[in-house]
Design an enzyme around this catalytic site. Sequence first.
Site, short mmCIF file in Angstrom:
data_model
loop_
_atom_site.label_atom_id
_atom_site.label_comp_id
_atom_site.label_asym_id
_atom_site.label_seq_id
_atom_site.Cartn_x
_atom_site.Cartn_y
_atom_site.Cartn_z
N LYS A 99 2.91 5.86 1.37
CA LYS A 99 3.32 7.13 0.72
C LYS A 99 2.19 7.61 -0.17
O LYS A 99 1.32 6.82 -0.58
CB LYS A 99 4.58 6.94 -0.12
CG LYS A 99 4.54 5.85 -1.21
CD LYS A 99 3.92 6.22 -2.54
CE LYS A 99 4.00 5.10 -3.57
NZ LYS A 99 3.19 5.27 -4.77
N GLY A 112 3.56 -2.77 -0.35
CA GLY A 112 4.55 -3.83 -0.53
C GLY A 112 5.97 -3.29 -0.48
O GLY A 112 6.86 -3.86 0.16
N ASP A 160 9.87 1.80 -5.89
CA ASP A 160 9.49 2.67 -4.77
C ASP A 160 10.22 2.34 -3.48
O ASP A 160 10.05 3.05 -2.49
CB ASP A 160 7.98 2.53 -4.50
CG ASP A 160 7.13 3.35 -5.46
OD1 ASP A 160 7.70 4.20 -6.16
OD2 ASP A 160 5.92 3.13 -5.49
N ILE A 219 -0.32 3.23 -2.76
CA ILE A 219 0.26 3.87 -1.57
C ILE A 219 1.49 3.09 -1.08
O ILE A 219 2.01 3.36 -0.01
CB ILE A 219 -0.78 4.11 -0.45
CG1 ILE A 219 -1.42 2.82 0.05
CG2 ILE A 219 -1.85 5.09 -0.91
CD1 ILE A 219 -2.33 3.03 1.26
N GLY A 220 1.94 2.14 -1.90
CA GLY A 220 3.27 1.57 -1.71
C GLY A 220 3.43 0.55 -0.60
O GLY A 220 4.54 0.35 -0.10
N GLY A 260 -2.34 -2.86 -3.94
CA GLY A 260 -2.62 -2.35 -5.28
C GLY A 260 -3.32 -1.01 -5.22
O GLY A 260 -4.09 -0.65 -6.10
N PRO A 311 -4.14 -1.00 2.06
CA PRO A 311 -4.77 -1.69 0.92
C PRO A 311 -3.73 -2.04 -0.14
O PRO A 311 -2.80 -1.27 -0.38
CB PRO A 311 -5.76 -0.64 0.39
CG PRO A 311 -5.30 0.66 0.92
CD PRO A 311 -4.59 0.40 2.20
N SER A 314 6.96 -0.57 1.03
CA SER A 314 7.25 -0.12 2.38
C SER A 314 7.56 -1.31 3.29
O SER A 314 8.49 -1.25 4.12
CB SER A 314 6.06 0.68 2.92
OG SER A 314 6.39 1.28 4.15
#
Length: 281
Positions: free
Chosen positions: A11, A102, A136, A99-100, A96, A94, A104
């Site tokens: 995201k 973990g 998230d 872009i979420g 940390g 990547p 997701s």
Amino acid sequence: MPSLTLPAPAKLNLMLHIVGRRADGYHELQTLFQFIDHADQLRFQARDDGEIRLHSDIAGVPHDDNLIVRAARALQQHASCPLGADIWLDKRLPMGGGIGGGSSDAATTLLGLDHLWQLRSSEDQLAELGLTLGADVPVFVRGRAAFAEGVGERLQPVELEEPWYIVVVPQVSVSTAEIFRAPELTRNTPAITLHAVLERGGHNDCQPVVEQRYPEIRNALILLNKFTSARLTGTGGCVFGSFPSKSEADRVAAQLPASLPGFVAKGSNISMLHRTLRSLT
Ligand SMILES: C[C@](O)(CO)[C@H](O)COP(=O)(O)OP(=O)(O)OC[C@H]1O[C@@H](n2ccc(N)nc2=O)[C@H](O)[C@@H]1O
Ligand SMILES: Nc1ncnc2c1ncn2[C@@H]1O[C@H](COP(=O)(O)OP(=O)(O)OP(=O)(O)O)[C@@H](O)[C@H]1O
């Protein structure tokens, strides 16, 4: 045993305002989430002995702490399910990066195992379970671009343009907790309406803090700003900018230095996970 392969897409936070702080220390946000077509891949295979086994290691994350394993166990417990699963992860996002990845992975695990174990939990139940794993996770469970309030759990679906993005990945990992702890973080941006966000856009309150603390990220923003308006996603460290076409995005990406890796991906109002799940039924 049946198996299932599903994506866990990233995201972007197109804007992120911090409008207050709760008694438990968590921050009240207003943020606009959109998905991009760039994803981890997970494969699930049911087991009849109740064991949850993730066969792919992530450096620095013990097996039982991995959000995939925690999501699988949370679902098993919630549904009193006697089945287990073997799980394989192809990590492409990547860590940390804001872009979420973990979160997701956790959402894909909840939806994937619910499907494989034939539990037929409701989306509300899975989003609620997801929130116990991370702020998230619910938006990934619901899979629709959304304006989020609260800590990210109050979601209003939105229809946004779906441009192409360049996402630059500075080679530093930013801890979300560190940025939310920062004394200099702005925590009192006035709350605005969704209508105002869609009309006038917004900003990311974490960006000045991250730029000050991480020169690599400040440099990435300066560089991408030469081509388009660049912004930080989440608490960073990824930085993104939008383009009207893939060819434009590719042309600019080719001009970025090798020291700043990145990728080009299409924005999407329906996550790849949900598009894939729809194609199964
Ligand atoms: C910044 C965002 O990525 C925006 O999408 C999210 O709000 C962060 O979500 P996340 O990575 O799932 O965060 P969590 O794993 O729930 O929290 C990590 C840490 O960040 C802080 N945290 C997180 C979210 C929030 N709204 N307020 C906070 O203060 C808390 O100290 C928490 O211990
Ligand atoms: N499956 C997983 N994938 C990635 N990180 C995981 C996973 N399980 C646990 N983690 C832990 O979660 C941390 C945050 O990872 P993630 O990739 O979600 O960060 P992020 O993109 O900054 O997320 P956010 O945007 O939600 O802040 C990692 O540093 C790692 O310790």
